[in-house]
Design a protein around this motif. Structure first.
Motif, mmCIF file in Angstrom:
data_model
loop_
_atom_site.group_PDB
_atom_site.id
_atom_site.type_symbol
_atom_site.label_atom_id
_atom_site.label_comp_id
_atom_site.label_asym_id
_atom_site.label_seq_id
_atom_site.Cartn_x
_atom_site.Cartn_y
_atom_site.Cartn_z
ATOM 1 N N GLY A 1 -3.065 2.540 -6.528
ATOM 2 C CA GLY A 1 -2.277 2.206 -7.282
ATOM 3 C C GLY A 1 -0.940 1.735 -7.420
ATOM 4 O O GLY A 1 -0.004 1.901 -8.562
ATOM 5 N N GLU B 1 2.543 -0.073 -6.393
ATOM 6 C CA GLU B 1 2.875 -1.024 -5.574
ATOM 7 C C GLU B 1 4.291 -1.516 -4.840
ATOM 8 O O GLU B 1 5.308 -0.071 -4.639
ATOM 9 C CB GLU B 1 3.709 -2.048 -7.369
ATOM 10 N N GLY B 2 3.540 -1.677 -3.318
ATOM 11 C CA GLY B 2 4.741 -2.188 -2.287
ATOM 12 C C GLY B 2 5.309 -0.400 -1.568
ATOM 13 O O GLY B 2 4.856 -0.485 -0.421
ATOM 14 N N GLN C 1 -1.224 -0.838 -0.651
ATOM 15 C CA GLN C 1 -1.707 -1.568 -0.306
ATOM 16 C C GLN C 1 -1.153 -1.542 1.363
ATOM 17 O O GLN C 1 -2.408 -1.621 1.872
ATOM 18 C CB GLN C 1 -0.852 -3.421 -0.813
ATOM 19 N N SER D 1 -2.839 0.901 -13.746
ATOM 20 C CA SER D 1 -2.600 1.999 -11.699
ATOM 21 C C SER D 1 -1.651 2.487 -12.394
ATOM 22 O O SER D 1 -1.515 3.654 -13.543
ATOM 23 C CB SER D 1 -1.917 0.811 -11.063
ATOM 24 N N ASP E 1 1.761 3.451 -10.962
ATOM 25 C CA ASP E 1 2.451 2.580 -11.583
ATOM 26 C C ASP E 1 2.754 2.555 -13.139
ATOM 27 O O ASP E 1 3.654 2.821 -13.968
ATOM 28 C CB ASP E 1 2.550 1.466 -11.088
#
Ligand SMILES: [Zn+2]
Ligand SMILES: [Zn+2]
Lengths: 308, 64
Positions: free
Chosen positions: A88, A90-91, A94, A123, A125
């Protein structure tokens, strides 16, 4: 201008790789063959279970490993399953998770994913945002457990990781710098709880692994993890490359150094006994395990998975 | 020759009979952390390029 095209030592096709230590050039086919042969050699030294898990992040190393295993799968006594941990991030994650899924579909290898969010409730993050500790340290602790949970869920007792020779050389030097002798042996002893880890690329350089992924058409120019900006490993990596350039073979020697220590002293070294964590019951070195400490220790019991 | 760097920038370098490895070193790039391609073909770093060549430098990122 005279273009001096370099040819393969073995078949005279255009070379893609220079083995700096041997001074030997290889074409794409012979480079691929040499990587696959090394993995064959390595796996012959292990007694493989019915199903071999592959720690598959979707990055170049584990992608190359999965590709090699799929190439030689008819010779293997086991089936292969890819195991991915979604931290998890972000950016970043995925795209890499999507790449991982695509690779498994292409290679027709079953793929299982476990998410920090589902296992821990948060996550990476989120967990990093409120912490003083280094993101890579937190991630490493949680990822190891997550992979273990995923392996247990699918009854996998052995996990192959994509760690290459350069990684091993870095680890050797980092362990020497931190003076932590226990780390030389940790994870290598017999354990009834943790899946046994094997590293088929232990004697394959990062450059060979990357080339293998690239030449297989599976290398994607993926972003680097945003948390991996500055670390001791990065410094050690730079240092080792500078040294390897001046002294070809230094990387290999550093990588094999710990391997040899383990081989020679493994039987005589007695690691400390694991204690069961008072919160989650998993084995650790203290009364509360690293995972529970990172998570603020009072995680609800339904978020933990214990071995049946 | 033209050197296309991992950050997409392009620099003009004169070969003067040097290998790509030597040229990369002179640009402060460690050849061990990169792959080199010419016309979409990977070539070894001890290749001596032509002055007309366009050489792409692919950085080997850590991890994975
Ligand atoms: Zn060849
Ligand atoms: Zn615990």
């Amino acid at each position: 201008m005279a273009d001096k095209k370099i040819h393969c030592e073995q078949c005279n096709k255009p070379a893609v790789y220079l083995d700096r230590e041997q001074g030997v050039h290889l074409c794409r086919d012979h480079l691929k063959e040499s990587v696959e042969n090394e993995v064959r050699r390595y796996l012959k030294t292990k007694s493989l279970p019915e199903t071999l898990g592959v720690a598959f992040s979707g990055g170049k190393d584990s992608t190359a490993l999965l590709k090699v295993l799929s190439e030689i799968r008819s010779e293997l006594p086991c089936s292969i399953i890819a195991l991915t941990v979604d931290e998890g991030i972000e950016g970043y994650r995925q795209d890499t998770i999507r790449a991982a899924t695509e690779t498994c579909l292409t290679l027709e290898i079953p793929h299982k994913i476990i998410r920090f969010q589902d296992l821990y409730g948060y996550s990476l993050d989120h967990l990093v945002s409120g912490s003083e500790r280094n993101a890579c340290t937190i991630c490493g602790i949680l990822r190891r457990r997550a992979l273990e949970v995923l392996a247990q869920k699918h009854s996998i007792s052995m996990i192959a990781t994509g760690h290459n020779q350069d990684d091993h050389a870095q680890t050797t030097l980092m362990n020497a710098i931190s003076g932590d002798v226990r780390k030389v042996f940790s994870g290598y002893g017999p354990s009834s709880w943790y899946a046994h880890r094997i590293k088929p690329f232990a004697r394959v350089s990062e450059k060979e692994v990357t080339l293998y992924a690239l030449l297989s058409g599976l290398f994607k120019d993926l972003p680097e993890c945003p948390y991996a900006v500055s670390s001791l490993r990065g410094e050690v990596r730079t240092l080792l490359y500078q040294y390897e350039q001046k002294h070809p073979g230094a990387m290999r020697n550093a990588a094999r150094c710990e391997e040899e220590i383990r081989e020679r002293l493994g039987g005589t070294y007695h690691p400390e006994e694991y204690k069961a964590c008072s919160v989650c019951g998993w084995p650790g070195s203290g009364t509360i395990c690293q995972v529970c400490m990172v998570l603020g220790k009072d995680i609800p019991h339904h978020n933990t998975v214990t071995k049946e | 020759m033209r050197l296309m760097l991992p950050d997409q920038s392009v620099i003009e370098v004169s070969v003067e009979g040097r290998t790509i490895e030597t040229i990369l070193n002179s640009q402060g790039i460690d050849p061990l952390t990169t792959l080199i391609s010419r016309e979409d073909e990977i070539i070894p770093e001890d290749t001596i390029p032509d002055e007309e060549d366009v050489i792409r430098v692919i950085r080997i990122s850590h991890g994975g």
